[in-house]
Write an enzyme that holds these catalytic residues in place. Structure first.
Site, PDB file in Angstrom:
ATOM      1  N   CYS A  51      26.874  37.382  18.287  1.00 21.64           N
ATOM      2  CA  CYS A  51      26.689  36.890  16.923  1.00 21.64           C
ATOM      3  C   CYS A  51      28.026  36.841  16.195  1.00 21.64           C
ATOM      4  O   CYS A  51      28.932  37.631  16.471  1.00 21.64           O
ATOM      5  CB  CYS A  51      25.714  37.803  16.178  1.00 21.64           C
ATOM      6  SG  CYS A  51      25.325  37.256  14.499  1.00 21.64           S
TER       7      CYS A  51
ATOM      8  N   ARG B 286      30.596  42.516  11.564  1.00 21.62           N
ATOM      9  CA  ARG B 286      30.443  43.937  11.892  1.00 21.62           C
ATOM     10  C   ARG B 286      30.304  44.183  13.393  1.00 21.62           C
ATOM     11  O   ARG B 286      30.144  45.337  13.821  1.00 21.62           O
ATOM     12  CB  ARG B 286      29.210  44.500  11.179  1.00 21.62           C
ATOM     13  CG  ARG B 286      29.253  44.388   9.666  1.00 21.62           C
ATOM     14  CD  ARG B 286      27.895  44.695   9.063  1.00 21.62           C
ATOM     15  NE  ARG B 286      26.893  43.712   9.470  1.00 21.62           N
ATOM     16  CZ  ARG B 286      25.601  43.790   9.170  1.00 21.62           C
ATOM     17  NH1 ARG B 286      25.151  44.822   8.466  1.00 21.62           N
ATOM     18  NH2 ARG B 286      24.754  42.849   9.573  1.00 21.62           N
TER      19      ARG B 286
ATOM     20  N   CYS C 207      20.462  41.932  12.358  1.00 14.20           N
ATOM     21  CA  CYS C 207      21.083  40.603  12.314  1.00 14.20           C
ATOM     22  C   CYS C 207      20.491  39.782  11.156  1.00 14.20           C
ATOM     23  O   CYS C 207      19.278  39.592  11.061  1.00 14.20           O
ATOM     24  CB  CYS C 207      20.835  39.878  13.631  1.00 14.20           C
ATOM     25  SG  CYS C 207      21.472  38.189  13.690  1.00 14.20           S
TER      26      CYS C 207
ATOM     27  N   ASP D 275      28.534  37.781  13.263  1.00 10.66           N
ATOM     28  CA  ASP D 275      28.568  38.866  12.283  1.00 10.66           C
ATOM     29  C   ASP D 275      29.879  39.653  12.382  1.00 10.66           C
ATOM     30  O   ASP D 275      30.263  40.100  13.465  1.00 10.66           O
ATOM     31  CB  ASP D 275      27.378  39.805  12.520  1.00 10.66           C
ATOM     32  CG  ASP D 275      27.140  40.756  11.356  1.00 10.66           C
ATOM     33  OD1 ASP D 275      28.084  41.479  10.984  1.00 10.66           O
ATOM     34  OD2 ASP D 275      26.016  40.799  10.834  1.00 10.66           O
TER      35      ASP D 275
END
Length: 221
Positions: A47, A51, A106, A49
């Protein structure tokens, strides 16, 4: 002309210099070696993302992990970007492992599960909604929302592993006997640990068996 917010970019340049100096202090030849070769054994499909930093999670240096990222770690057979990365990794870099890695919490998965509209990305997240509809039996409303979201994250990874395995690129690699295994993992932000979803597939023959076994555990929960 003075760029707005240039101070923030200046900080990034400063961070870059400090990082480069620190790497050289640890290993004077680090960048020289990095320039001369790229021979990763792993392709990470994860992903976008911020983080979820791929290299750091598995403690690998630059050059040791080939990476493709998008919202909700989706593998679509019409996505030439993703397919090109997979083909380059398999045919040119000869990676031995493809890691499809989702993560609990997510935002893309949550958005797809709750039917929240976000704009253009709704079209992309339609693929995650398809996973939700396909596996509705495992995602009933009697399950608490956090657990449903975690489960959809896992189911999405499982389906994307199948999508990777069904690409002509992976099928051709297996047909010629290339050493290649596709894995499904889920990363938990709260602990920093990766959960193996038991979706490690090394041949076409293994795929249906692994898929059924991975889904069967939800029947007993």
């Amino acid at each position: 002309m003075i760029m707005k917010n240039s101070g923030a970019l200046d900080q990034l340049f400063a961070n870059n210099r400090e990082w480069a100096e620190a790497m050289i202090a640890k290993d004077a030849n680090f960048f020289k070696r990095l320039v001369s070769q790229q021979a990763p054994e792993y392709l990470w499909i994860g992903c976008s993302d911020s983080r979820v930093p791929a290299n750091e999670i598995v403690d690998l240096l630059p050059g040791e992990l080939f990476v493709h990222r998008n919202v909700a770690n989706v593998v679509v057979h019409t996505d030439l970007n993703c397919l090109s990365v997979i083909q380059f990794a398999i045919d040119l870099l000869k990676v031995k492992h493809i890691l499809v890695v989702g993560h609990y919490g997510c935002s893309g998965v949550h958005t797809a599960m709750t039917d929240k509209r976000v704009g253009l990305a709704d079209n992309w997240l339609r693929h995650v909604k398809d996973v939700h509809q396909k596996h509705e039996r495992y995602l009933g409303n009697v399950i608490p929302t956090p657990k449903r979201q975690d489960r959809l994250c896992e189911l999405n990874v499982i389906e994307q592993v199948v999508n990777v395995c069904e690409t002509t690129i992976v099928q051709d690699a297996w047909a010629r006997g290339q050493d290649l295994t596709v894995h499904g993992w889920a990363y938990r932000l709260e602990t920093g640990l990766v959960n193996d979803l038991s979706m490690s597939i090394s041949s076409t023959e293994e795929m249906n068996v692994r898929y059924a076994k991975s889904l069967s555990r939800y029947d007993s929960e």
